[in-house]
Design an enzyme around this catalytic site. Sequence first.
Site, PDB file in Angstrom:
ATOM      1  NE  ARG B 409      -3.563  -2.405   0.566  1.00  0.00           N
ATOM      2  CZ  ARG B 409      -4.576  -2.826   1.237  1.00  0.00           C
ATOM      3  NH1 ARG B 409      -5.018  -2.044   2.409  1.00  0.00           N
ATOM      4  NH2 ARG B 409      -5.244  -3.977   1.139  1.00  0.00           N
ATOM      5  CD  GLU B 411      -3.852   3.930   3.017  1.00  0.00           C
ATOM      6  OE1 GLU B 411      -4.548   4.568   3.597  1.00  0.00           O
ATOM      7  OE2 GLU B 411      -3.566   2.554   3.146  1.00  0.00           O
ATOM      8  NE  ARG B 417      -6.510   2.284  12.458  1.00  0.00           N
ATOM      9  CZ  ARG B 417      -7.298   1.552  12.015  1.00  0.00           C
ATOM     10  NH1 ARG B 417      -7.477   0.154  12.502  1.00  0.00           N
ATOM     11  NH2 ARG B 417      -8.323   1.875  11.188  1.00  0.00           N
ATOM     12  CG  HIS B 418      -2.499   2.959   7.934  1.00  0.00           C
ATOM     13  ND1 HIS B 418      -3.192   3.401   9.224  1.00  0.00           N
ATOM     14  CD2 HIS B 418      -3.401   2.621   7.057  1.00  0.00           C
ATOM     15  CE1 HIS B 418      -4.532   3.583   8.417  1.00  0.00           C
ATOM     16  NE2 HIS B 418      -4.337   2.893   7.559  1.00  0.00           N
ATOM     17  CD  GLU B 560     -10.708  -3.734   8.452  1.00  0.00           C
ATOM     18  OE1 GLU B 560     -10.420  -2.638   8.200  1.00  0.00           O
ATOM     19  OE2 GLU B 560     -10.151  -4.738   7.926  1.00  0.00           O
ATOM     20  CB  SER B 563     -12.302  -5.617   5.043  1.00  0.00           C
ATOM     21  OG  SER B 563     -13.478  -4.946   4.707  1.00  0.00           O
ATOM     22  NE  ARG B 611      -4.803  -2.476  10.769  1.00  0.00           N
ATOM     23  CZ  ARG B 611      -5.452  -1.981  10.025  1.00  0.00           C
ATOM     24  NH1 ARG B 611      -6.664  -2.172  10.149  1.00  0.00           N
ATOM     25  NH2 ARG B 611      -5.333  -0.618   9.501  1.00  0.00           N
TER      26      ARG B 611
END
Lengths: 637, 637
Positions: B409, B411, B417-418, B560, B563, B611
């Site tokens: 990712r 991002e 948490r990323h 979360e 998903s 996670r």
Amino acid sequence: MRSVSQHLLKHNKIFLPKSFSYSFYSIDSVASAKMSTDESELTAQITALGEQIKAAKAAGQPPGEWNEKLQQMLRLKKEYQQLTGNEFGGKKEEHKKKEHVQEEGNEKNKEKRAAKAAAKAAREAEKQANRAAREAREREKRLQQTEAAENFGDKPLTQSQVVTETVWTELNQVTPALHGKTITVRGFVQTIRVVGKGVFCLLRSKMSTLQVVCFENKSCSMAMIKYIGALPAESVVDVTGVVSCPETPIEAATQSLVELQVTSFHAVVKSQAALPFQMEDACQKVVDREADVGEYFEDAPEEVARGGVGRHLRLDYRWLDLRTPANQAIFRIESMVGQLFREYLVSQNFVEIHTPKIIGGASEGGSDVFTLDYFGRPACLAMSPQLHKQMTAACSGFERVFESGPVFRAEDSNTRRHLCEFTGLDLEMAIQEHYDEVLQVLCDLFVYIFDGINERCAVELERVREQYPFQNMKYLNPVLKLTYAEGCQLLRDAGIAQDDYEDLSTEHEKKLGDIVLQKYGTEFYFMDKYPLSVRPFYTMPDAENPKLSNSYDFFMRGQEILSGAQRIHEPNLLEERATAHGIDLKDIESYLQSFRHGALPHGGGGIGLERVVMLFLNLPNIRQTSWFPRTPKRLAP
Amino acid sequence: MRSVSQHLLKHNKIFLPKSFSYSFYSIDSVASAKMSTDESELTAQITALGEQIKAAKAAGQPPGEWNEKLQQMLRLKKEYQQLTGNEFGGKKEEHKKKEHVQEEGNEKNKEKRAAKAAAKAAREAEKQANRAAREAREREKRLQQTEAAENFGDKPLTQSQVVTETVWTELNQVTPALHGKTITVRGFVQTIRVVGKGVFCLLRSKMSTLQVVCFENKSCSMAMIKYIGALPAESVVDVTGVVSCPETPIEAATQSLVELQVTSFHAVVKSQAALPFQMEDACQKVVDREADVGEYFEDAPEEVARGGVGRHLRLDYRWLDLRTPANQAIFRIESMVGQLFREYLVSQNFVEIHTPKIIGGASEGGSDVFTLDYFGRPACLAMSPQLHKQMTAACSGFERVFESGPVFRAEDSNTRRHLCEFTGLDLEMAIQEHYDEVLQVLCDLFVYIFDGINERCAVELERVREQYPFQNMKYLNPVLKLTYAEGCQLLRDAGIAQDDYEDLSTEHEKKLGDIVLQKYGTEFYFMDKYPLSVRPFYTMPDAENPKLSNSYDFFMRGQEILSGAQRIHEPNLLEERATAHGIDLKDIESYLQSFRHGALPHGGGGIGLERVVMLFLNLPNIRQTSWFPRTPKRLAP
């Protein structure tokens, strides 16, 4: 929950437990359980709903119209069962349940019952006549409108709106033991053949195929036969029928001793595009593999499909190609190799690591790397987890680590054994004194994997063999060990020029494989003590002969499948060797740094998963064992 | 071979089998066995070699000079044993063996023996005097020259040149049960404390630490104490000693009821660079976690280390950071989660897939992708195996597939948490009628994983807790299920504004976690039926409410961790939904194409491994559960 699932698995059936919605602890389950606690009230409600559904069905309404009522009725039945401890009525047919309830609630006298029965019979007769006419119209209509019919037609979109009590049987479970039984199966329609007043289908699911037969009879109308005959190949269908055993085995089907006499036939999903090739062709047996290897299996533009489907076309439509029973088997074997690899290493106290694939420099100082931009900084994809697996095992003291993950090589090699992305099975371990400790783990690991495939994948091996005939790979336990010098000598003895301190070409490796097979009866062995000059800079030199190294390669059927060594754990020697290889120390500074705080002596190796599977099954092209091959010319699908 | 290894494993000892070189089938093993078959000749040869080695040692020659002879002698001893069925002499000390041989070969009469003994005693006395002087010089010399000494000193580089019969005991096996026993252990020297005429070391190996004590006595000279005292911290050492039980437990050591009274101490590898932080500090217990979370655990430049080591520094030297017993435990638990994930899914007939990480287009139409050049063509790294897992499960008919692999990712999220690269545990499965079938597998899977950690990782959990105290995560079986609407209602009931059709913020998710814990006593649950608008285009819409979807999220401690959804398997609906999301159909053409040849209804989900481990252990930062974190600001090591 687990015990239920395991039970299902054991019996190889997929079905939905009746109390499915109770397997989660839902916050409204308590509230809903409080409603309708009166048995008679429940009975009345269920009966009423049953009537309404029946009426709706009779009126030819589509399931969307009465599904909600059906779901409500099923919920009420569950409540009834919870309340009374008994199932409500029979199991599947609405009117049976209704009769049952009526009988229970109506125990007055014989006359009343007889009168009621007569009246009911009259009503039924009238209804049946009306229904027959209506149904004929409806069926014709459904054929055009693609809506669900009673015993044939298209099911509505599977959108999780209905939960029935259907039990599906897996195709591989359909054997003569089920003779006379009515079962439901789901599968892809591989071929459809209309023959006069009947139709034959070959149904396929995973590694199995089953013949499905439908001839005009009381449960099988001509409309139904027409419907089946018109289905596009590769549609997904649900078929209910009676298992029978034909007099002569059906050669085309893996379930050759049985066939299914259709009683209902519904399309779950219809194939909507023309197939680029027929699945029958894709499944065709390779008759003369040796002759085919050259042109058929090479990834060349002029590839010719001789009696099969060309590799390019297969790979362009890989999702279809993967449907063949042989491919279903190949990748189940590949999956098993992964499990066996980890299973063995975990039993030997190895820890699974996940090393980064994006790294700041070229992973081993190589040039064949894919580069990318990392938030404005240059980065590349790891050519192997080498650095990080050494870091975890030796520098961080995890001692024994393994990884199963992608490995990237930007090599422009268009051969039958190279991929630009493949799955590396890597391991690295601390040693106490000698890298023979690593070799012992590797030998035991491979034997565990080979034994494991043979023991656990009998059906899979058979399916591969049916399309791609091969001989089992010969291997010994203990594993045969040669020194590199001994290997070179064997080649020279056979008249092949090979120097003890020069690298082995792929061609010579194959020749050596032939010699070893003939002389020692094994297609699996390893060579130890490679020349230092042909190995990476981090390879530990031999203590006695400075031209040799503590390194080894493993071979299957004459091709390398693992390369490994004792590594240098001493930073000064590491610097010295890097310099000797012409590597700029600045480029590997962080690697060197991690060895300066004390690192355990260690060694390891890396296995190419796709190669192991390819060679175990004696397949000629690595594209056959990569799910979605990435080669210089292929980036899709 | 395997049974031997398993035996070793069972007894948790690492040792080298005596006949180690025979565990491979070596082509020269037959030839070498033919040499020296005469017992007396062997005896003479072994004795002569023993003498030579002894003389070399006495002369202070480095091991390099006499190792070859030692190896030759060990080989001859093996031959002797093969020939006679008896071991040659005693086990370890050269002179004992020699005496033994002499006695055997010399049974004449008492006088002869007495004379011989007297002569020998005289020679020995003389020798001893000479030797003592020489040894004193030698030891001093070795201290400077870092060469191996008799009972202390630096071992030569581990280059696989020597195989001894040493048996190493794992630190975690050193317990009061071994009281009085002499054992050898290998470990990193974490701390060294010189106290008057003695030295204390804390030795560390994997998750365990052991106190090693050396006070001046007959087997422990002041020179030895000096040698130990001068070793750099984090050197790797081999220590032989006698296990004793101190009166008061040693709080600093995990093996608190025992200590090791040194008889020999050798450095295997010496740490060569200054440590960026002390391991004692890196192991320090977090006292007030709540207060620390804010500044200590954030990945901000101004991060302050309060009573510990700052995260940046730890991560810069990750190979050292990973040596702490807590980190050794965290990653052993993470490894176990991977095993449990696969173990459960394999038991449920899932097949492991390996999907390509290099793909031709943006994997889910997203923009946060890393792009790269693929032989002149644009490519990117997969943001998830979404497309290919659907392709294999649904379009290729594998029905049940899983993958454990890296997910990328791009991002620019600098949160706790990323990660830009993490390990995705993905699964996808065909469904018969309802995606509750998927939910059932997911619930069972998570309970299997949680139960598995608690059952199999008791020691690991304890080690984590010692540094990072946490409460066990509360979970129920069956798992708690909420609908999204019910979740929103719970928030509104608590006075928090939340619309049924709007996305949940991270903050609201956490608040909901608190409410659910208080109300239902669980920190693990899932929400079903998310609004269609907040899910990816390929999510199956709900059959009744067009604003809802057949999708779900799973939560641990209010965050979360999975998903998932039922996916659209019908190409026309897929096109419709993609268009509604503003996606250009050309960009996803190959994805759409794979659904046009009949695809099974299906659903699945993706779990973030890091996670799960972070939240199970209630660690505040995901960098603590990623081996080598990749964040926008970090690309090394």
